[in-house]
Every structure is written in structure tokens, then in C-alpha cells.
Design a protein around this motif. Structure first.
Motif, short mmCIF file in Angstrom:
data_model
loop_
_atom_site.label_atom_id
_atom_site.label_comp_id
_atom_site.label_asym_id
_atom_site.label_seq_id
_atom_site.Cartn_x
_atom_site.Cartn_y
_atom_site.Cartn_z
N LEU A 161 0.82 -1.22 0.00
CA LEU A 161 0.00 0.00 0.00
C LEU A 161 0.85 1.26 0.00
O LEU A 161 0.35 2.36 0.22
CB LEU A 161 -0.92 0.02 1.23
N ALA A 162 2.15 1.11 -0.28
CA ALA A 162 3.06 2.24 -0.20
C ALA A 162 2.70 3.36 -1.16
O ALA A 162 3.05 4.53 -0.93
CB ALA A 162 4.50 1.77 -0.46
N GLY A 163 2.02 3.05 -2.23
CA GLY A 163 1.65 4.08 -3.20
C GLY A 163 0.48 4.94 -2.75
O GLY A 163 0.20 5.97 -3.38
N ARG A 164 -0.16 4.54 -1.68
CA ARG A 164 -1.30 5.31 -1.19
C ARG A 164 -0.81 6.55 -0.46
O ARG A 164 0.07 6.45 0.41
CB ARG A 164 -2.15 4.45 -0.26
N PRO A 165 -1.32 7.73 -0.80
CA PRO A 165 -0.83 8.95 -0.14
C PRO A 165 -1.20 8.99 1.34
O PRO A 165 -2.21 8.41 1.76
CB PRO A 165 -1.53 10.07 -0.92
N GLY A 166 -0.38 9.66 2.12
CA GLY A 166 -0.67 9.82 3.52
C GLY A 166 -1.87 10.73 3.73
O GLY A 166 -2.29 11.45 2.82
N SER A 167 -2.43 10.68 4.90
CA SER A 167 -3.60 11.52 5.18
C SER A 167 -3.58 11.97 6.63
O SER A 167 -2.94 11.35 7.49
CB SER A 167 -4.90 10.75 4.90
N ILE A 168 -4.27 13.06 6.88
CA ILE A 168 -4.45 13.58 8.22
C ILE A 168 -5.94 13.67 8.50
O ILE A 168 -6.70 14.25 7.71
CB ILE A 168 -3.81 14.97 8.39
N ASP A 169 -6.38 13.06 9.58
CA ASP A 169 -7.77 13.18 10.01
C ASP A 169 -7.84 14.08 11.24
O ASP A 169 -6.94 14.06 12.08
CB ASP A 169 -8.36 11.82 10.36
N ILE A 170 -8.90 14.84 11.32
CA ILE A 170 -9.18 15.61 12.53
C ILE A 170 -10.34 14.93 13.25
O ILE A 170 -11.35 14.57 12.62
CB ILE A 170 -9.51 17.08 12.21
N GLU A 171 -10.18 14.67 14.54
CA GLU A 171 -11.23 14.06 15.35
C GLU A 171 -11.59 15.02 16.48
O GLU A 171 -10.72 15.57 17.14
CB GLU A 171 -10.77 12.73 15.95
N LEU A 172 -12.87 15.20 16.69
CA LEU A 172 -13.34 16.00 17.81
C LEU A 172 -14.28 15.16 18.65
O LEU A 172 -15.29 14.67 18.18
CB LEU A 172 -14.07 17.26 17.31
N ARG A 173 -13.89 14.98 19.91
CA ARG A 173 -14.74 14.29 20.89
C ARG A 173 -15.14 15.32 21.92
O ARG A 173 -14.27 15.96 22.52
CB ARG A 173 -13.98 13.12 21.54
N ALA A 174 -16.43 15.48 22.13
CA ALA A 174 -16.89 16.53 23.02
C ALA A 174 -18.18 16.11 23.72
O ALA A 174 -18.89 15.22 23.26
CB ALA A 174 -17.13 17.82 22.24
N SER A 175 -18.45 16.76 24.83
CA SER A 175 -19.70 16.53 25.55
C SER A 175 -20.11 17.81 26.26
O SER A 175 -19.27 18.65 26.58
CB SER A 175 -19.56 15.38 26.56
N TRP A 176 -21.40 17.96 26.46
CA TRP A 176 -21.92 19.11 27.18
C TRP A 176 -23.29 18.78 27.75
O TRP A 176 -23.93 17.80 27.35
CB TRP A 176 -22.01 20.33 26.25
N THR A 177 -23.73 19.59 28.68
CA THR A 177 -25.02 19.39 29.33
C THR A 177 -26.03 20.39 28.78
O THR A 177 -25.82 21.61 28.92
CB THR A 177 -24.90 19.58 30.85
N PRO A 178 -27.09 19.93 28.13
CA PRO A 178 -28.11 20.87 27.64
C PRO A 178 -28.85 21.49 28.81
O PRO A 178 -29.04 20.85 29.85
CB PRO A 178 -29.03 19.98 26.79
N ALA A 179 -29.27 22.72 28.64
CA ALA A 179 -29.93 23.44 29.73
C ALA A 179 -31.34 22.94 30.01
O ALA A 179 -31.90 23.22 31.07
CB ALA A 179 -29.95 24.94 29.43
N SER A 180 -31.92 22.19 29.05
CA SER A 180 -33.27 21.66 29.23
C SER A 180 -33.39 20.36 28.44
O SER A 180 -32.53 20.05 27.61
CB SER A 180 -34.30 22.67 28.75
#
Length: 216
Positions: A161-180
Motif C-alpha cells: 500500500l506504499a503508493g497510497r498517499p498519507g492523510s491527516i484526520d481531525i477528530e473532535l470528541r466533546a460533551s456538554w449538558t443541555p440546559a433543558s
């Protein structure tokens, strides 16, 4: 006694507000199995944004969406390219949680592929978090106790798979409490975030775009 009789009215109300959400049409949204150990009651939604197929009318794209569309305009048999994926989980504990500061908690995950050279951008994580905060504000989704982590994932290929270009992924893991228990605006804000990660316009007012990419 049926199963619904054992579900708290507050959680049933929250589920009803999820159904009212008007999410972007580019988003493929479906219910998925919810985690069983995070709270007594939970519902989970999975989402993905795919590159439009060849010949599909669309507004101008930017970033990874534009590149994916260009790569997908060969033949009609080309498979669709995933631009972004995510999960939206609503948790409920009738007894409340000191960590949540409430009885409800929203847990989310979003991942999208970027161009490799963007992995060195020191502002990448900050911009990802800004998208979340501003999406909630733009949709007037009141919340508290928000937290999260933005991660850059480098992928390199070797051997056959050496011919496959490299890649960068961005991951966002988040949590919050809704007010209602009304979480309609929260799901709508999150759906906009997934589409923004995928590079789909238009960007809502106040959302900070990733820095423009340079191509040779």
C-alpha cells in the motif's frame, strides 16, 4: 407494563424534540445502538456526509469536499467518498450527575479527512473546538459544562500500500449538558458541525473556517 412505562417522561420528551430537528439534507442520519454503560437511558445517532456523485447539482465546495468531488467524477460506477462521519449520543440519568451538572448529557464524535500538510497547523484543534461552540451559539442551544478533545490522526501506508498517499484526520470528541430536555437545537447545531467538518458550504455566520490550503 410495557417497556415505555419504564422510561422517564423527561427522556421521552427529549426523544420527541430530537425528531423535530431540521438537519441538513447532505447529512445521512440514522439511529445506531446506544452505549449501555454510560447512563440508565440513552439514544445514539450516526451520521455521514458523502461526496455528491457525478452530475449531481451542488453549490461550490471547499477543502476536502472539493477534492473528493473532483476524485469522484470519473465513471458512474465510482463509489461515493466519505467526507465526514460522526455520532450524537443523548444520555439521561433521572438521579442526575455531579459530573454532568444535570440529568442529561450530550456526547459527540466527529471525524473528517484533511490534506496532509494541514496536520502541522497549530490552530487546527482550536478551530475545531470553535466550530462546536459557535454552532451551539448560532442555534441558540443553551448548555453548560462543555469539554472536549481535538486530535490529529496521521495515516501512512507501507508495503503493498506504499503508493497510497498519507492523510491527516481531525477528530473532535466533546460533551456538554443541555440546559433543558429540549435538544432540538443541539442536534441541529451538531449536524451543521458535521457538514462543516466535511467542507460543505455555506458556513453559518460567525463560524471560523480552516485556513485556506495551498495546492501545487
Amino acid at each position: 407494563m410495557n417497556a415505555l412505562d419504564q422510561v422517564p417522561p423527561e427522556f421521552l420528551h427529549a426523544l420527541g424534540t430530537l425528531r423535530k430537528a431540521q438537519c441538513r439534507r447532505e447529512l445521512r442520519l440514522a439511529e445506531i445502538p446506544a452505549p449501555a454503560r454510560l447512563a440508565p437511558f440513552a439514544v445514539a445517532l450516526g451520521a455521514e456526509v458523502m461526496a455528491p456523485g457525478a452530475g449531481t447539482p451542488t453549490t461550490p465546495l471547499h477543502g476536502p469536499a472539493a477534492m473528493a468531488l473532483a476524485a469522484a467524477t470519473g465513471t458512474a460506477d465510482d463509489s461515493e467518498t466519505e467526507l465526514a462521519t460522526g455520532r450524537f449520543i443523548l444520555l439521561h440519568d433521572p438521579d442526575g450527575s455531579a459530573v454532568w451538572d444535570g440529568e442529561f448529557r450530550i456526547v459527540t464524535y466527529i471525524r473528517a479527512e484533511l490534506e496532509p500538510e494541514m496536520g502541522n497547523d497549530e490552530m487546527l484543534g482550536t478551530v475545531a473546538w470553535t466550530w462546536l461552540v459557535e454552532a451551539l451559539e448560532n442555534h441558540k442551544a443553551p448548555y453548560r459544562a462543555a469539554g472536549g478533545t481535538a486530535t490529529r490522526v496521521l495515516s501512512e501506508s507501507f508495503g503493498t500500500l506504499a503508493g497510497r498517499p498519507g492523510s491527516i484526520d481531525i477528530e473532535l470528541r466533546a460533551s456538554w449538558t443541555p440546559a433543558s430536555p429540549d435538544v432540538t437545537a443541539h442536534l441541529e447545531a451538531w449536524s451543521d458541525m458535521v457538514c462543516t467538518f466535511a467542507g460543505l458550504p455555506p458556513l453559518p455566520d460567525g463560524v471560523t473556517p480552516l485556513p485556506q490550503r495551498r495546492r501545487n
